[in-house]
Enzyme design. Structure first.
Site, PDB file in Angstrom:
ATOM      1  NE  ARG A 176      -8.617 -13.367   8.697  1.00  0.00           N
ATOM      2  CZ  ARG A 176      -9.723 -13.811   9.296  1.00  0.00           C
ATOM      3  NH1 ARG A 176     -10.153 -15.044   9.099  1.00  0.00           N
ATOM      4  NH2 ARG A 176     -10.422 -13.035  10.081  1.00  0.00           N
ATOM      5  CE1 TYR A 187       3.114  -5.316 -12.733  1.00  0.00           C
ATOM      6  CE2 TYR A 187       1.310  -5.250 -11.156  1.00  0.00           C
ATOM      7  CZ  TYR A 187       2.257  -5.963 -11.867  1.00  0.00           C
ATOM      8  OH  TYR A 187       2.329  -7.321 -11.693  1.00  0.00           O
ATOM      9  CG  ASP A 238       4.234   0.204  -7.249  1.00  0.00           C
ATOM     10  OD1 ASP A 238       5.378  -0.070  -6.840  1.00  0.00           O
ATOM     11  OD2 ASP A 238       3.534  -0.587  -7.916  1.00  0.00           O
ATOM     12  CE  LYS A 248       7.669  -7.799  -9.509  1.00  0.00           C
ATOM     13  NZ  LYS A 248       6.743  -6.701  -9.708  1.00  0.00           N
TER      14      LYS A 248
HETATM   15  C1  LIG Z   1       5.329  -6.698 -10.008  1.00  0.00           C
HETATM   16  C2  LIG Z   1       4.819  -5.363  -9.663  1.00  0.00           C
HETATM   17  C3  LIG Z   1       3.693  -5.213  -8.864  1.00  0.00           C
HETATM   18  C4  LIG Z   1       2.872  -6.382  -8.384  1.00  0.00           C
HETATM   19  O1  LIG Z   1       3.569  -7.174  -7.509  1.00  0.00           O
HETATM   20  P1  LIG Z   1       3.214  -8.749  -7.347  1.00  0.00           P
HETATM   21  O2  LIG Z   1       3.978  -9.099  -6.141  1.00  0.00           O
HETATM   22  O3  LIG Z   1       3.663  -9.402  -8.611  1.00  0.00           O
HETATM   23  O4  LIG Z   1       1.734  -8.838  -7.160  1.00  0.00           O
HETATM   24  C5  LIG Z   1       3.297  -3.949  -8.542  1.00  0.00           C
HETATM   25  N1  LIG Z   1       3.954  -2.875  -8.992  1.00  0.00           N
HETATM   26  C6  LIG Z   1       5.031  -2.974  -9.766  1.00  0.00           C
HETATM   27  C7  LIG Z   1       5.716  -1.743 -10.223  1.00  0.00           C
HETATM   28  C8  LIG Z   1       5.504  -4.221 -10.145  1.00  0.00           C
HETATM   29  O5  LIG Z   1       6.545  -4.321 -10.954  1.00  0.00           O
END
Ligand SMILES: *Cc1c(COP(=O)(O)O)cnc(C)c1O
Length: 389
Positions: free
Chosen positions: A57, A110, A182, A207
């Site tokens: 883990r 988000y 983020d 992404k």
């Molecule tokens: C998609 C996204 C997330 C979340 O990511 P996941 O991998 O889909 O959980 C967080 N912040 C932003 C800006 C995003 O576009």
């Protein structure tokens, strides 16, 4: 931080072919049980002092090499790999917040981050306030004695306001709060928040780092001083990520610079064409003067990626939106972004803005420019706009 420039770091960091019979890419090591050679090692592991992985883990060498690459890219002392971007966000927030604490979040955040704050943190006694994403140094007035975290997403991934991270960090640090950002939009290639004052930087690696629409992953990085705080919550919540996914994320890193430059070029081309289109009211793209925070983007970022939004002059009824969106040839309609293919989604802000106003009334679309030929993409978009009537 790596001594090389970032494109070189992307290609090399975290790989050790010499330890692996010359094979270029780190191996995928699947494990639940990891055997200890001696009782002495086992005892060390029981005390949490064993230097290697003691259990699957906690990740195997595959995760370690991804962490190593990310630390080099971010200039971080510690990186954590999560099964999704959202799990990285929630674990980092939870690590620093207790009942009675106060959390400041950008109003452009988000949506699932907002839901976690409103539905989980609030019900555990954390007070949540949303601030105007263009507040800048004015954030100081909102920081209270119990404010523990200032959370930002810059630019906001729907409306693209760029935030004044150094100003937020200065005000937060004066009152002892940490700043979490983020940075999914810019990636480490175009913005390095740890050197601009952030304490924790998060990416949805789903992404651009994954880049091929086949991976869910999150990453968080920090300096030494916050590593133990996040490690505790990460471990206690049982967070892990699969070695296959760690492998894919690493493979994505190797081509990130080349892909991102192509995404950037296609997005700038489409945004430029859209800006001149008679149905378009505004382009929400940090590289455009019409985008709030454009000057900050010029000051702080070294590039732009492939995601932006467009505001039309008028709203359109569902029938017209269906005519446009159901008949796109190249632009898919779906969540996420950062893959090689182009996407378009319509969106509204009714439920996801509570403390700041948004000046536009027309239809809103978020566009991800993929790696297709830009003229083909423009033709598809232009025909779509015609179908609105
Ligand atoms: C998609 C996204 C997330 C979340 O990511 P996941 O991998 O889909 O959980 C967080 N912040 C932003 C800006 C995003 O576009």
């Amino acid at each position: 931080m790596s001594k090389h420039r970032i494109e070189t770091t992307l290609a090399h960091a975290g790989r050790h072919p010499e330890k692996n019979a010359g094979v270029v890419n780190p191996p995928v090591c699947h494990a639940s049980t990891i055997l200890f050679k001696t009782y002495a090692d086992f005892s060390l592991a029981r005390e949490g002092k064993f230097p290697g992985s003691a259990y699957g883990r906690h990740g195997t060498e595959t995760m370690r090499s991804l962490e190593e690459a990310i630390m080099a890219l971010e200039g971080a002392d510690k990186s954590f790999i999560f099964p999704s971007g959202l799990s990285a966000i929630v674990v980092c927030l939870f690590s620093f917040l207790r009942a009675g604490d106060h959390l400041l979040i950008a109003d452009s955040v988000y949506d699932p981050t907002r839901r976690f704050a409103d539905q989980e943190l609030a019900s555990h006694g954390v007070e949540v306030t949303y601030y105007d994403p263009v507040i800048g140094p004015g954030i100081a007035e909102l920081i209270r004695s119990n404010t523990k975290v200032v959370y930002t997403e810059s630019p906001g991934s729907l409306t693209f306001e760029v935030q004044d991270l150094p100003a937020l960090a200065k005000a937060a640090h004066e009152k002892g709060a940490v700043v979490i950002i983020d940075n999914s939009w810019a990636t480490p290639l175009f913005y390095r928040p740890l050197s601009a004052g952030a304490d924790i930087v998060i990416h949805s690696a789903t992404k651009y780092i994954g880049g091929h629409s086949d991976l869910m992953m999150g990453i968080a990085s920090c300096r030494k001083e916050h590593a133990a705080t996040i490690t505790r919550t990460y471990k206690n919540f049982g967070i892990s990520a699969s070695p296959d996914d760690c492998y894919l994320a690493q493979r994505g890193l190797r081509t990130l610079a080349a892909r991102l430059k192509a995404h950037r070029e296609n997005a700038l081309f489409l945004a430029d064409r859209l800006e001149k289109h008679p149905k378009v009211a505004a382009i929400l793209h940090p590289a455009f003067a019409s985008c709030p925070g454009h000057e900050l983007w010029k000051r702080d970022f070294t590039g732009s990626s492939g995601l932006f939004s467009v505001v039309l002059k008028a709203p359109y009824p569902d029938g017209k939106l269906s005519a446009m969106l159901d008949n796109m040839e190249l632009f898919g309609m779906g969540y996420s972004w950062g893959g090689y293919e182009s996407l378009i989604i319509p969106f509204g802000l009714e439920k996801i803005r509570t403390s700041s106003s948004f000046p536009h009334k027309g239809a809103l679309f978020r566009i991800h420019a993929g790696l297709e030929n830009k003229e083909d993409l423009w033709e598809d978009l232009e025909k779509g706009l015609e179908r609105l009537g």
